[in-house]
Design a protein around this motif. Structure first.
Motif, mmCIF file in Angstrom:
data_model
loop_
_atom_site.group_PDB
_atom_site.id
_atom_site.type_symbol
_atom_site.label_atom_id
_atom_site.label_comp_id
_atom_site.label_asym_id
_atom_site.label_seq_id
_atom_site.Cartn_x
_atom_site.Cartn_y
_atom_site.Cartn_z
ATOM 1 N N HIS A 10 -5.349 0.583 -7.987
ATOM 2 C CA HIS A 10 -4.116 -0.207 -7.954
ATOM 3 C C HIS A 10 -3.296 0.044 -9.213
ATOM 4 O O HIS A 10 -3.817 0.551 -10.219
ATOM 5 C CB HIS A 10 -4.433 -1.704 -7.845
ATOM 6 C CG HIS A 10 -4.824 -2.330 -9.133
ATOM 7 N ND1 HIS A 10 -6.117 -2.263 -9.639
ATOM 8 C CD2 HIS A 10 -4.108 -3.020 -10.082
ATOM 9 C CE1 HIS A 10 -6.176 -2.884 -10.794
ATOM 10 N NE2 HIS A 10 -4.971 -3.356 -11.095
ATOM 11 N N ARG A 45 0.863 -1.186 0.000
ATOM 12 C CA ARG A 45 0.000 0.000 0.000
ATOM 13 C C ARG A 45 0.893 1.228 0.000
ATOM 14 O O ARG A 45 1.791 1.359 0.844
ATOM 15 C CB ARG A 45 -0.903 -0.014 1.231
ATOM 16 C CG ARG A 45 -1.962 1.076 1.251
ATOM 17 C CD ARG A 45 -2.796 0.946 2.517
ATOM 18 N NE ARG A 45 -3.991 1.792 2.467
ATOM 19 C CZ ARG A 45 -4.041 3.053 2.852
ATOM 20 N NH1 ARG A 45 -2.937 3.644 3.317
ATOM 21 N NH2 ARG A 45 -5.167 3.731 2.783
ATOM 22 N N TYR A 74 -2.594 0.630 -4.288
ATOM 23 C CA TYR A 74 -1.888 -0.633 -4.098
ATOM 24 C C TYR A 74 -0.989 -0.885 -5.296
ATOM 25 O O TYR A 74 -1.449 -0.787 -6.447
ATOM 26 C CB TYR A 74 -2.867 -1.786 -3.896
ATOM 27 C CG TYR A 74 -3.425 -1.814 -2.493
ATOM 28 C CD1 TYR A 74 -2.833 -2.599 -1.511
ATOM 29 C CD2 TYR A 74 -4.514 -1.021 -2.144
ATOM 30 C CE1 TYR A 74 -3.317 -2.598 -0.207
ATOM 31 C CE2 TYR A 74 -5.011 -1.022 -0.849
ATOM 32 C CZ TYR A 74 -4.400 -1.806 0.120
ATOM 33 O OH TYR A 74 -4.880 -1.800 1.400
#
Length: 391
Positions: free
Chosen positions: A387, A3, A38
């Motif tokens: 992400h 993260r 992410y």
């Protein structure tokens, strides 16, 4: 997989408005959260998420093939008997499905294989933000120099959805695909509006119908507000609700074809988890699971998750760890029965619990979404975090 804290774009709400993403916040709290992203490696995507998702989906289809021929299995899922013929007929016709989302517990390379928590095979949301807005975020952040040059995203959702709708139109022979949801539910309406756009790009006519406006004609067709037969209907309305309604008894004999098809009722049921474990005990991507009334549940010991067969968005989920209640979510479900599943706690990143959603379009993995929650159960107040595939 890690993260990465980032500064959110000061104008992201304006970007969302221009892109038609109108449900980015709920009750003043952000649903879309770009204060972090992410970063995932290509190997983690291909080996730990994509390959297991393909295998799990294939196992689920093998289970449907067994279930439609076995009344005991359908009864164990608390599917009403009047719906069995509709489910069998849709499977035997090979009515095509459009999409679904496998929810996985996975914390990155070295943390063990991804574990299936459930299959949202009938009415999954979070689709538009997965397919479109997180891709727009990627492109804009790359253009602004906010992300590493050369990074990518596991996201072929839009192209796959359009192509799948072309295939479905050819299979059904219907040039018109109606879309239905509750008109006053922002997330549902936003999801359906996005799929309407995909259908238009696939060359289909794609009108919207509020669920309550759909009628049933004397000849068995489901009809729109003008009484026109609906050849094909995408409904963001669960099959268990349809089968519980009086008009649900007409599905099997109706010429109307549905997305998702009736056989998806077998996969969107948490009882699926117990049956998959019975089929493939020890499968690396499955957790042991048993029906609540099965004495074999004792094998789980004092740590498990109890889920209602029909629950959605984490409602009525109970998590027990070492004999003590770790989390409990209230809700309207449970009278239909429960399953117990082995506990695979969601991984924690910076104090947040992250749930991996692996999207399937047709029979192929097509994209990724990650949702974060402060608690142990992912509910409808979880936050969507974008992400990247780190080069």
């Amino acid at each position: 997989m890690r993260r990465v804290a980032t500064l959110e774009r000061p104008d992201w709400r304006e970007h969302a408005s221009r892109a038609g993403f109108h449900f980015h916040s709920f009750d003043g709290a952000p649903y879309w959260d770009e204060s972090a992203h992410y970063a995932v490696s290509l190997a983690e995507i291909e080996d730990d998420i994509e390959a297991p998702s393909r295998a799990l989906h294939a196992l689920c289809l093998a289970f449907v093939a067994r279930a439609v021929e076995d009344g005991e299995i359908l009864a164990s899922l608390e599917i009403p008997e009047h719906a069995w013929d509709a489910i069998r007929a849709s499977w035997r016709r090979r009515d095509p499905g459009l999409y679904g989302r496998l929810d996985l517990s996975y914390g990155g390379a070295g943390t063990g294989p991804a574990k299936l928590l459930e299959y949202n095979a009938d009415t999954p949301t979070a689709l538009y933000e997965s397919a479109v807005f997180q891709w727009l975020w990627l492109e804009d952040c790359l253009a602004r120099g906010r992300l590493p040059a050369g990074c990518d995203q596991f996201n072929a959702l839009h192209e796959r959805l359009v192509a799948r709708l072309v295939t479905i139109a050819a299979a059904t022979g219907a040039p018109r695909l109606a879309f239905a949801s509750f008109a006053d539910a922002p997330e549902d309406r936003g999801t359906v509006a996005y799929l309407q756009d995909c259908a238009l790009q696939a060359g289909l006519s794609a009108p919207f119908l509020p669920v309550e406006a759909i009628g049933l004609a004397s000849d068995g067709w489901f009809v729109d507000e003008a009484g026109r037969p609906i050849e094909a209907l995408f409904k963001l309305y669960p099959w268990e609700w349809i089968f519980a309604d009086p008009f649900g008894r007409a599905v099997g004999a109706s010429p109307t074809r549905f997305l998702e098809p009736p056989w998806k009722a077998v996969l969107s049921n948490k009882g699926l988890l117990a049956h998959l474990w019975a089929m493939e005990p020890g499968h690396p991507n499955l957790l042991p699971a048993f029906f609540e009334e099965d004495p074999a549940k004792a094998a789980l010991g004092g740590s498990f998750v109890r889920k209602p067969l029909y629950a959605r968005e984490g409602a009525n989920v109970l998590i027990v760890r070492d004999g003590a209640v770790a989390a409990r979510v209230e809700g309207p479900y449970g009278s239909e029965g429960y399953v117990r599943q082995g506990l695979a706690a969601l991984p924690r990143f910076d104090g947040r619990h992250a749930l991996v959603g692996s999207w399937m379009v047709g029979d192929e993995p097509a994209g990724l979404c990650l949702r974060e929650s402060d608690g142990l159960v992912t509910t409808d107040r979880a936050r969507f975090v974008p992400h990247i595939i780190d080069p």
